[in-house]
Design an enzyme around this catalytic site. Structure first.
Site, PDB file in Angstrom:
ATOM      1  CG  ASP A 110     124.950  31.587 -19.560  1.00  0.00           C
ATOM      2  OD1 ASP A 110     125.646  32.198 -18.535  1.00  0.00           O
ATOM      3  OD2 ASP A 110     125.713  32.106 -19.862  1.00  0.00           O
ATOM      4  CG  ASP A 123     130.145  29.651 -15.711  1.00  0.00           C
ATOM      5  OD1 ASP A 123     129.268  29.150 -14.583  1.00  0.00           O
ATOM      6  OD2 ASP A 123     131.102  30.811 -14.792  1.00  0.00           O
ATOM      7  CE  LYS A 142     134.394  39.179 -19.766  1.00  0.00           C
ATOM      8  NZ  LYS A 142     135.248  38.782 -18.234  1.00  0.00           N
TER       9      LYS A 142
END
Length: 1326
Positions: free
Chosen positions: A1142, A832, A913
């Site tokens: 991704d 990742d 986050k």
């Protein structure tokens, strides 16, 4: 060099300064130099469409041996020679007298075709006659040969051969040339006459005429234009021809050669084991779609085709079966009230539909009913039984959609039904066009794909050229959105009329009375500040549905495929074998489809399509070990991971005794009831979703699976099957394994241990620490494998429990084997990216500090941007607490220092986050505040009544912090926003300016008019006086000058601002932003008048959405490009590859190879001058566009005087609402006074407004504009407010409005970060 294409309204422009740098050479080369270099054998091979003898290919397709590492080579330039695809932007076209607008014109075309299909040829002829009379240069293209072929075929359907031939003879009159389909239709017509001698003679004549038009007899036989029976009839005619001659024998030989060369090549069977069944109404319905899997007598491709046909037709066949076995079915339905009711609805609805179909055919009724004239032809295309099934299933499926509890929006419901009817009709037409030759050709192309030979670009382009020719024969105009609404409305209204549900009411003396009540009813509600029509469900029906979901199950969705998907050779020819779809999901954006089609036709998308094929070629199987545990949990009804519990033990709170007298208590009680009801409803919905995943996994338990992929409008790849794929949740991913098994190897065992640590949530430490974490929990892993449900349950605590369990099975199996390194591993290992969007920003801007934060730079352990931001914010808060009282005060909000004291030491990684993650994708300040607010509510020692104001404070700190840490990224983002802002305001100059016409008035009046505002000497300042004298001195020079006339004033560009942001990715994929202010059309239906947004009607762009969405969309297009490049490179190295945006997946033994490829492709991508190319593309694409500008008159005249002195040009005579070609947009930017103070005042006013309201409606148009208040620009005209309207009335206006040429700002300076350091960063992808 500029390359022009056939369509004069679209063009291809050569792309300047675009280059690729490659470090690893692959035979799937990006070079275009060898495109057309085929050997004679290859040319002959493709001429016959026979790909099965691929041994003759000059380019070897043998897979290279996978080495343990990839050597890093010096860059080699790879030039892109493809020109830009530039299509005209939509334009506002007011209706001309006697002419039809383009979108209305296409609607008439669809009605015409429907009339021909139901035999109303005379009405179709009248429509065609009117269309020719009212067509324009833009709409005449729709009156093509395909339309006229429909007339010829319609006459032949009723055996009027003479009329068909007359129409054929008149094609020259219309300026048209027959195509291959024309001759196929005529041949088909003669075959139906059953006159062998005449048929054979005409066959020879038509074949000869076709050859004169450039079509061969082989092309006709190879196509899908003639059915198998018709081809057999042709063979019979040639064999029994009484005048058999050389021509007949030659035709016979050609047919035999074609049939011989197109034999199918696939023949494979699999043994099946009966999958575990799950009892559910929806699942049983889906079982009918899955029944094809159990057909042992079919090879894989034929089984796949049957599976697809069943998936599309399962609901229809189920109702048809119920109709054929009426009594038996009725007895079965007695066991279930819902099923019994649905059958009763169907019984009542079919006769009503038949009556309506008869009314649509009654000419007397049609004379006085214009509504029935419009939708009648479309309604008659399907049988009453199918229309009934579609209506019932669609209306139930829409329940709860669009944010409406216990119902649906009327507009959504009727459009859904209308679209479903259209799809069913198109599916029927597609089946009619299939024949053996076309089927065999598809099989051969499919085999070419399955063998990997189609990844040779030379072979791919040749195959794509043939596929494109076949696709040209298909013609299927889209139904008008108004017709969909009317068809859906009439069907929905009939169902509402007849559908009832058994219910009980309390009578006298508590006696229950059974009765039939309406199952659906139509009403109006207030929704988001608007009054909308809704179709609501009876509460009793809701109760039945809560026990057995119908919404997501009555229509079987697309399922995984048993064989390799159909390769993407053109923009609309890949994916499923029989279900047509586009390579891109266009979000109702006709422009995107037009660009996609043109780029495909020009051969620009070969690498994009090849990348999609790589993703689709990955073979999957079900992890039986995990499935066994999943099934046990499911049957127990327990909640675990993404499997919700079967029942929630929640009860509605008791109603307070003083509820009616105390409003606050009543509001609180109602709120609690709604929350519990929402939790129960959501749990049931999640349970139904998990039900499908479990059952699909069971059905494919012993099967191979493939997921065909398509793109979203930004170029990101998604699997087409929506219910079960590797992009799904943790449950889906845990159930999937690669089909191919590879030995772990030493490095593979290490990566498997790292995977377990990552899945357990321990992914922000070094690799060594992750390996140690897994080794420290080997006993827990062993227990998880031996006793997954009854043991310690260590795996259940992981962030992704089902994937963790799958990895535990894999690791334990390897450790228990004789040689762990030789253990055949099938589990995907994930790599990742670290906040991948910011990685791309840092690379684009050369931002060294930002690169360090997202692992582009080498480090001993992975960076954690979220922790870094949280730490920085805590430092800022601590500093604020230690300083004196901050001067900044948010009006009635508490001081900044007091807020900081509340938050001191409480900002964690979790709080920031989501905001940090979405900041790179364009989250607004309001969106960020809401994200932070939801996290602050979870902190117990924060006063809940202060959360709202605290979230404003923290959101501001987050944005400030990101601006400091990612300065380069912010500069790039601001540049992208500015470009999108200018583009969305621009207009093509030819729309605004008339370059050829002189103004028909005295030039002296023009000068005097231009200076009218300063005609009084005492009102002039020094600059104005000097300018006045200068212009008067040059009056004589201006008298004879011709200047363009401004047809549209810059102060009111209005409907003409239709320019959307378009760019081309490094893989030549054109991207079109779809954000427009779609025009609303009112459609009268028998339920209500509904407002419909029609994407086919030219509408101005939404400038706010255009500029806010451009940065994230651009970054998404780059990460999509990187993924596709990586996929192609992995395919060349014979790696199994899958991706979730991704996150890249491969076998454990190949992780290090893939890691090298990931880095190499990222560097190759960013070594291009991406930003320079983008700016150059904008300059070329928007050449000749102009922008409306509003500036202070005094400043403008000062700049104009300065410009005349610098250039010694005394001819700047721009007036208000004129055009200025000498002053640039960037020069005008310099004279705008600093308006930051005004922005802060507006922002403070907005903040106070939000603070005084308890509810923010983010969908409200007014709020939408306020959200973007910090981006208001005083230069580019926004919507006029009341103050501007008042100032217009003043004699001397302070502002001047002019048109100026569109230019683009300079790119921000690039930082010192070097891409080569990525090769040394072990945590770049981890």
């Amino acid at each position: 060099m500029i390359t022009f294409i056939r369509n004069t309204k679209s063009k291809c422009i050569s792309r300047p300064n675009i280059r690729f740098n490659s470090k690893v050479y692959y035979s799937i080369s990006f070079k275009r130099s060898n495109v057309n270099k085929l050997s004679p054998a290859q040319t002959r091979l493709f001429a016959y469409h026979n790909y099965s003898t691929a041994a003759e290919h000059a380019v070897s397709t043998a897979a290279p041996t996978v080495s343990s590492e990839i050597n890093y080579h010096s860059p080699e330039p790879l030039n892109i020679n493809n020109p830009l695809v530039i299509l005209p932007q939509p334009r506002y076209t007011p209706r001309e007298a006697g002419k039809i607008l383009s979108n209305v014109f296409t609607e008439h075309i669809a009605v015409l075709r429907a009339c021909l299909k139901i035999g109303e040829i005379e009405r179709a002829r009248n429509i065609l006659s009117n269309l020719y009379k009212q067509c324009t240069s833009d709409t005449k293209k729709y009156l093509n040969i395909k339309l006229h072929n429909e007339f010829i075929e319609a006459y032949l359907e009723i055996k009027q051969i003479n009329e068909a031939l007359q129409w054929f003879d008149q094609l020259n009159y219309y300026g048209l040339t027959p195509d291959l389909a024309t001759f196929a239709i005529l041949i088909r017509g003669y075959l139906r006459l059953d006159l062998d001698f005449l048929g054979c003679s005409m066959l020879k004549i038509l074949v000869k005429e076709a050859e004169e038009c450039g079509y061969s007899f082989e092309q006709l036989i190879e196509s899908n234009l003639l059915s198998d029976k018709e081809i057999e009839k042709v063979i019979h005619l040639l064999r029994t021809d009484p005048d058999s001659n050389k021509a007949s024998k030659e035709l016979m030989e050609k047919i035999e050669n074609v049939i011989e060369k197109q034999k199918p090549v696939i023949n494979e069977e699999l043994n099946l084991v009966e999958p575990v069944s799950t009892e559910s109404f929806g699942v049983k319905l889906m079982k009918s779609a899955l029944s094809a899997i159990k057909e042992r007598d079919l090879d894989l491709v034929k089984r796949q085709i049957k599976l697809e046909e069943n998936a599309l037709q399962a609901a229809m066949e189920r109702w048809k079966h119920a109709n054929e076995h009426r009594k038996e079915k009725f007895v079965n339905l007695q066991k279930n009230v819902l099923k019994k009711s649905m059958w009763k609805w169907h019984e009542k609805l079919v006769p009503l539909i038949r009556e309506e179909l008869e009314r649509c055919k009654n000419k007397e009724i049609l004379l006085t009913d214009r509504e029935r004239i419009s939708y009648g032809p479309f309604l008659q295309l399907l049988s009453a039984e199918k229309l009934s099934a579609i209506t019932i299933l669609e209306l139930l499926r829409q329940n709860g959609g669009g944010g409406i509890n216990e119902g649906m929006k009327t507009t959504r419901a009727v459009l859904s039904i209308g679209k479903a009817v259209e799809n069913e009709y198109n599916s029927e037409q597609l089946k009619k066009k299939q024949n053996r030759n076309a089927f065999n050709k598809d099989l051969n192309v499919h085999e070419l794909f399955a063998s990997g030979k189609l990844f040779n670009m030379t072979i791919r382009r040749a195959a794509a050229k043939i596929e494109a020719k076949d696709m040209q024969t298909n013609w299927n105009p889209e139904w008008p959105i108004t017709v969909r609404a009317k068809v859906g409305s009439i069907l929905a209204s009939m169902l509402l009329e007849c559908a009832t549900i058994p219910t009980t009411i309390n009578g006298k003396e508590s006696e229950e009375i059974s009765m039939e009540a309406p199952a659906f009813y139509h009403s109006y509600i207030q929704h988001k500040g608007k009054r909308i029509g809704v179709i609501k469900l009876n509460p009793q029906l809701i109760q039945y549905l809560s026990k057995e979901s119908v919404r997501d199950s009555v229509h079987p969705k697309m399922l995984p495929m048993l064989v390799h998907p159909r390769p993407w050779l053109t923009y609309n020819s890949g994916g499923y074998l029989t279900s047509p779809t586009y390579a891109m999901r266009s979000r109702d954006c006709p422009e995107q489809l037009a660009y996609l089609q043109k780029a495909s036709e020009e051969g620009h998308l070969d690498r994009v399509f090849a990348g999609l094929d790589v993703l689709g070629s990955t073979c999957w199987i079900i992890n039986k070990k995990v499935y066994k545990v999943v099934l046990e949990v499911w049957n127990k009804g327990e909640a675990l991971g993404k499997i919700p519990s079967a029942e929630l033990n929640l009860k509605m709170p008791d109603k307070p005794e003083n509820c009616e007298t105390e409003t606050s208590l009543k509001i609180k009680w109602i709120k609690e009831c709604k929350e519990i009801a929402s939790k129960i409803s959501n749990n049931h919905s999640e349970r139904c979703t998990a039900n499908y995943k479990v059952d699909i996994a069971g059905a494919f338990l012993n099967e191979n699976m493939y997921f065909p992929h398509s793109l979203d409008f930004r170029g990101r790849a998604y699997p087409i099957p929506p219910l079960f794929n590797h992009l799904g949740n943790d449950l889906c991913r845990g159930l999937l394994l690669f089909k191919e098994a590879k030995p772990l190897g030493k490095n593979g065992l290490t990566w498997l241990k790292i995977q377990i640590a990552n899945l357990a949530g321990n992914d922000k430490v070094s690799f060594e620490d992750r390996i140690k974490f897994t080794e420290d929990h080997l006993e827990d892993i062993k227990d998880s494998v031996k006793n997954p449900l009854d043991g310690r349950g260590w795996w259940k605590k992981a962030e992704d429990p089902w994937q963790c369990l799958a990895a535990c099975f894999e690791l334990q199996g390897a450790l228990e084997s004789a040689d762990p390194e030789k253990y055949p591993s099938q589990i995907p290992i994930h790599q990742d990216g670290t906040c991948n969007g910011l990685q791309h920003y840092a690379a684009l801007g050369g931002d060294l500090e930002g690169a360090k934060q997202v692992d582009l730079y080498p480090s001993d352990k992975p960076s954690d941007i979220y922790t870094s931001v949280a730490a920085r914010i805590n430092e800022m808060i601590a500093k604020t607490c230690s300083e004196p009282q901050d001067a900044l005060d948010f009006s009635d909000m508490h001081s900044t220092r007091e807020l900081a004291q509340i938050l001191l030491g409480k900002i964690s990684r979790k709080v920031v986050k989501q905001t940090v993650m979405t900041s790179v994708y364009g989250v607004t300040f309001i969106g960020a505040r809401l994200q932070i607010e939801s996290r602050l509510k979870e902190i117990e020692d924060i006063p809940q009544e202060r959360v709202r104001e605290l979230s404003f404070y923290v959101a501001k700190l987050v944005f400030n912090c990101l601006g400091e840490m990612f300065y380069g990224a912010r500069a790039i983002q601001d540049w992208l926003v500015e470009c999108a802002k200018r583009i969305s305001k621009s207009v093509p100059s030819e729309i605004v300016l008339d370059q050829n016409s002189p103004e028909h008035r005295n030039e002296e009046n023009f000068v005097n008019g231009n200076l009218q505002h300063s005609s009084n000497e005492h009102l002039m300042n020094n600059y104005e006086k000097e300018l006045h004298e200068t212009e008067k001195n040059n009056h004589d020079n201006l008298i004879n000058k011709k200047r363009p006339i401004v047809k549209i004033p810059p102060s009111k560009p209005g409907q003409n601002q239709m320019t959307t942001v378009v760019w081309t990715t490094p893989l030549d994929l054109p991207i079109v932003q779809p954000y427009r202010k779609l025009s609303t059309r009112v459609v009268k239906t028998n339920l209500q008048n509904i407002n419909i947004e029609d994407p086919n009607f030219p509408s101005p762009v939404n400038p706010i959405k255009q500029r806010q969405a451009f940065p994230p969309n651009f970054i998404h297009s780059l990460d999509a490009t990187h993924m596709l490049m990586t996929a192609l490179a992995c395919k060349e190295k014979n790696l199994t590859f899958a991706s979730v945006h991704d996150s890249f997946w491969t076998h454990a033994c190949d992780v290090e190879v893939m890691n090298q490829i990931i880095r190499d492709q990222f560097i190759q991508l960013h070594e291009q001058p991406i930003m320079e190319n983008l700016r150059n593309e904008f300059i070329e694409r928007y050449k000749g566009y102009i922008v409306p500008v509003k500036v202070l008159r005094e400043d403008f005249e000062r700049l104009k005087l300065q410009k005349m002195k610098e250039t010694k040009n005394n001819l700047i005579t721009t007036k208000n609402n004129g055009y200025e070609s000498i002053l640039s947009l960037d020069e005008l930017y310099k004279i705008i006074p600093n308006s930051q103070k005004n922005k802060n005042l507006k922002l403070q006013e907005f903040t106070n407004t939000l603070n005084t309201n308890n509810i923010i409606d983010l969908d409200n148009k007014a709020t939408e504009s306020l959200i973007d208040i910090t981006e208001i620009d005083d230069l580019l005209d926004e919507d006029h407010d009341i103050e501007e309207e008042i100032e217009k009335k003043k004699k001397a206006s302070k502002h001047i409005h002019i048109w100026v040429d569109l230019t683009f700002p300079k790119l921000p300076a690039k930082g010192e970060f070097k891409l080569s350091s990525i090769m040394e960063s072990q945590y770049f992808f981890d």
